[in-house]
Design a protein around this motif. Structure first.
Motif, mmCIF file in Angstrom:
data_model
loop_
_atom_site.group_PDB
_atom_site.id
_atom_site.type_symbol
_atom_site.label_atom_id
_atom_site.label_comp_id
_atom_site.label_asym_id
_atom_site.label_seq_id
_atom_site.Cartn_x
_atom_site.Cartn_y
_atom_site.Cartn_z
ATOM 1 N N VAL A 112 0.837 -1.201 0.000
ATOM 2 C CA VAL A 112 0.000 0.000 0.000
ATOM 3 C C VAL A 112 0.872 1.251 0.000
ATOM 4 N N GLY A 113 1.920 1.261 0.832
ATOM 5 C CA GLY A 113 2.800 2.427 0.889
ATOM 6 C C GLY A 113 3.446 2.728 -0.449
ATOM 7 N N THR A 114 3.907 1.687 -1.113
ATOM 8 C CA THR A 114 4.547 1.862 -2.422
ATOM 9 C C THR A 114 3.568 2.410 -3.453
ATOM 10 N N LEU A 115 2.378 1.825 -3.497
ATOM 11 C CA LEU A 115 1.381 2.254 -4.481
ATOM 12 C C LEU A 115 0.808 3.630 -4.146
ATOM 13 N N ASP A 116 0.630 3.915 -2.856
ATOM 14 C CA ASP A 116 0.096 5.214 -2.444
ATOM 15 C C ASP A 116 1.087 6.321 -2.788
ATOM 16 N N GLY A 117 2.379 6.042 -2.585
ATOM 17 C CA GLY A 117 3.396 7.022 -2.954
ATOM 18 C C GLY A 117 3.398 7.285 -4.449
ATOM 19 N N MET A 118 3.230 6.230 -5.234
ATOM 20 C CA MET A 118 3.158 6.387 -6.689
ATOM 21 C C MET A 118 1.940 7.209 -7.079
ATOM 22 N N ALA A 119 0.794 6.919 -6.449
ATOM 23 C CA ALA A 119 -0.437 7.648 -6.766
ATOM 24 C C ALA A 119 -0.287 9.133 -6.454
ATOM 25 N N ALA A 120 0.313 9.452 -5.309
ATOM 26 C CA ALA A 120 0.486 10.856 -4.921
ATOM 27 C C ALA A 120 1.394 11.589 -5.899
ATOM 28 N N SER A 121 2.503 10.954 -6.284
ATOM 29 C CA SER A 121 3.430 11.614 -7.211
ATOM 30 C C SER A 121 2.788 11.813 -8.582
ATOM 31 N N LEU A 122 1.973 10.874 -9.021
ATOM 32 C CA LEU A 122 1.276 11.021 -10.293
ATOM 33 C C LEU A 122 0.171 12.072 -10.221
ATOM 34 N N ALA A 123 -0.403 12.242 -9.032
ATOM 35 C CA ALA A 123 -1.528 13.173 -8.872
ATOM 36 C C ALA A 123 -1.097 14.627 -8.835
ATOM 37 N N VAL A 124 0.177 14.878 -8.555
ATOM 38 C CA VAL A 124 0.655 16.250 -8.369
ATOM 39 C C VAL A 124 0.219 17.182 -9.499
ATOM 40 N N ASP A 125 0.391 16.743 -10.712
ATOM 41 C CA ASP A 125 0.098 17.604 -11.866
ATOM 42 C C ASP A 125 -1.398 17.804 -12.092
ATOM 43 N N HIS A 126 -2.233 17.060 -11.382
ATOM 44 C CA HIS A 126 -3.678 17.142 -11.591
ATOM 45 C C HIS A 126 -4.420 17.737 -10.392
ATOM 46 N N MET A 127 -3.706 18.001 -9.311
ATOM 47 C CA MET A 127 -4.347 18.538 -8.107
ATOM 48 C C MET A 127 -4.651 20.026 -8.288
ATOM 49 N N THR A 128 -5.882 20.413 -7.968
ATOM 50 C CA THR A 128 -6.301 21.813 -8.061
ATOM 51 C C THR A 128 -6.247 22.468 -6.685
ATOM 52 N N GLU A 129 -6.436 23.786 -6.667
ATOM 53 C CA GLU A 129 -6.496 24.507 -5.392
ATOM 54 C C GLU A 129 -7.649 23.977 -4.534
ATOM 55 N N GLU A 130 -8.744 23.615 -5.203
ATOM 56 C CA GLU A 130 -9.888 23.064 -4.473
ATOM 57 C C GLU A 130 -9.531 21.729 -3.830
ATOM 58 N N ASP A 131 -8.736 20.922 -4.510
ATOM 59 C CA ASP A 131 -8.299 19.645 -3.945
ATOM 60 C C ASP A 131 -7.431 19.863 -2.711
ATOM 61 N N ILE A 132 -6.517 20.823 -2.795
ATOM 62 C CA ILE A 132 -5.657 21.128 -1.645
ATOM 63 C C ILE A 132 -6.492 21.622 -0.475
ATOM 64 N N THR A 133 -7.454 22.478 -0.775
ATOM 65 C CA THR A 133 -8.344 22.970 0.283
ATOM 66 C C THR A 133 -9.110 21.821 0.914
ATOM 67 N N ARG A 134 -9.536 20.882 0.102
ATOM 68 C CA ARG A 134 -10.249 19.702 0.612
ATOM 69 C C ARG A 134 -9.356 18.899 1.563
ATOM 70 N N LEU A 135 -8.095 18.720 1.200
ATOM 71 C CA LEU A 135 -7.160 18.006 2.076
ATOM 72 C C LEU A 135 -7.010 18.740 3.412
ATOM 73 N N GLU A 136 -6.915 20.057 3.352
ATOM 74 C CA GLU A 136 -6.761 20.849 4.579
ATOM 75 C C GLU A 136 -8.004 20.742 5.463
ATOM 76 N N GLN A 137 -9.178 20.746 4.831
ATOM 77 C CA GLN A 137 -10.417 20.595 5.597
ATOM 78 C C GLN A 137 -10.482 19.230 6.281
ATOM 79 N N LEU A 138 -10.055 18.203 5.582
ATOM 80 C CA LEU A 138 -10.079 16.849 6.143
ATOM 81 C C LEU A 138 -9.093 16.719 7.306
ATOM 82 N N VAL A 139 -7.944 17.344 7.184
ATOM 83 C CA VAL A 139 -6.978 17.334 8.286
ATOM 84 C C VAL A 139 -7.594 17.994 9.518
ATOM 85 N N GLY A 140 -8.333 19.069 9.298
ATOM 86 C CA GLY A 140 -9.011 19.732 10.420
ATOM 87 C C GLY A 140 -10.061 18.837 11.058
ATOM 88 N N GLN A 141 -10.803 18.112 10.219
ATOM 89 C CA GLN A 141 -11.805 17.182 10.744
ATOM 90 C C GLN A 141 -11.149 16.024 11.490
#
Length: 225
Positions: free
Chosen positions: A96-125
């Motif tokens: 899981v760690g290996t695949l999750d790291g791959m997914a995150a690195s591939l997602a970088v170019d597709h993440m929007t400001e709204e996605d980042i905000t969503r991550l921040e909201q979830l961290v708060g929750q």
């Protein structure tokens, strides 16, 4: 990710065979989030009532899980959650760690400001869940955190592989009767979530791959998995 909302209005949309699959996912989620523990009997009546379904799809899902060696069907007692050995769990976390790291690195170019905000909201929750000692809420929000970027990786095969591992019946986070220790560990994991967000902001693909593969999914407390 596994289904977490089981509204009757949504259940009615599923075809019969699909309904069995959703029952399967519902039970799997309860094993993963610690609601159902190893050697615990599964209540068919409770599942029927919770999902507002008949006994047939529930029995079909349980029989499938038993055939896959995740449950044990004991005569006159019913279906029992099987305990997976530690080696199996560690193997799953490593992959899981290996695949999750791959997914995150591939997602970088597709993440929007709204996605980042969503991550921040979830961290708060998640912080609120930790403060309230709500293990179930922590499980829900941390799943949503990871799914936010996994869905943006642009590789359907990778998404399906991670989904398959989630269906492996290995609990995805730590669990312990020592609540002080448990939520201290979960707090550390959420600090790692915050580091992951900063790496997304910096578009640091190498850093994301490293933290997820070698830090976030590394098992430091084997007795708690």
């Amino acid at each position: 990710m596994l289904v977490t909302s089981w509204e009757v209005s949504n259940i009615s949309k599923f075809k019969y065979q699909s309904l069995k699959d959703h029952v399967y996912n519902y039970i799997a989620e309860r094993i993963q989030n610690g609601t159902l523990l190893p050697n615990q009997k599964i209540s068919e009546n409770s599942i029927c009532e919770s999902l507002n379904v008949s006994r047939t799809p529930v029995r079909e899902a349980l029989i499938q899980m038993a055939s896959e060696n995740y449950l044990e069907n004991i005569p006159r007692k019913g279906f029992i959650v099987k305990e997976l050995d530690t080696k199996k769990k560690l193997d799953v976390f490593q992959v899981v760690g290996t695949l999750d790291g791959m997914a995150a690195s591939l997602a970088v170019d597709h993440m929007t400001e709204e996605d980042i905000t969503r991550l921040e909201q979830l961290v708060g929750q998640i912080d609120l869940a930790i403060s309230a000692h709500s293990y179930a809420d922590y499980q829900t929000y941390q799943n949503q955190f990871h799914q936010t970027y996994i869905c943006k990786c642009g590789n359907d095969t990778l998404v399906e592989l991670l989904k398959s591992l989630q269906n492996s019946f290995v609990r995805q986070i730590y669990l312990s009767e020592d609540k002080q220790k448990l939520f201290s560990v979960l707090d550390q994991m959420n600090r790692e979530h915050k580091q992951i967000i900063e790496l997304f902001k910096a578009r640091d693909k190498t850093g994301l791959d490293h933290i997820l593969k070698h830090v976030h999914w590394r098992i430091d407390y084997v007795d708690m998995i």
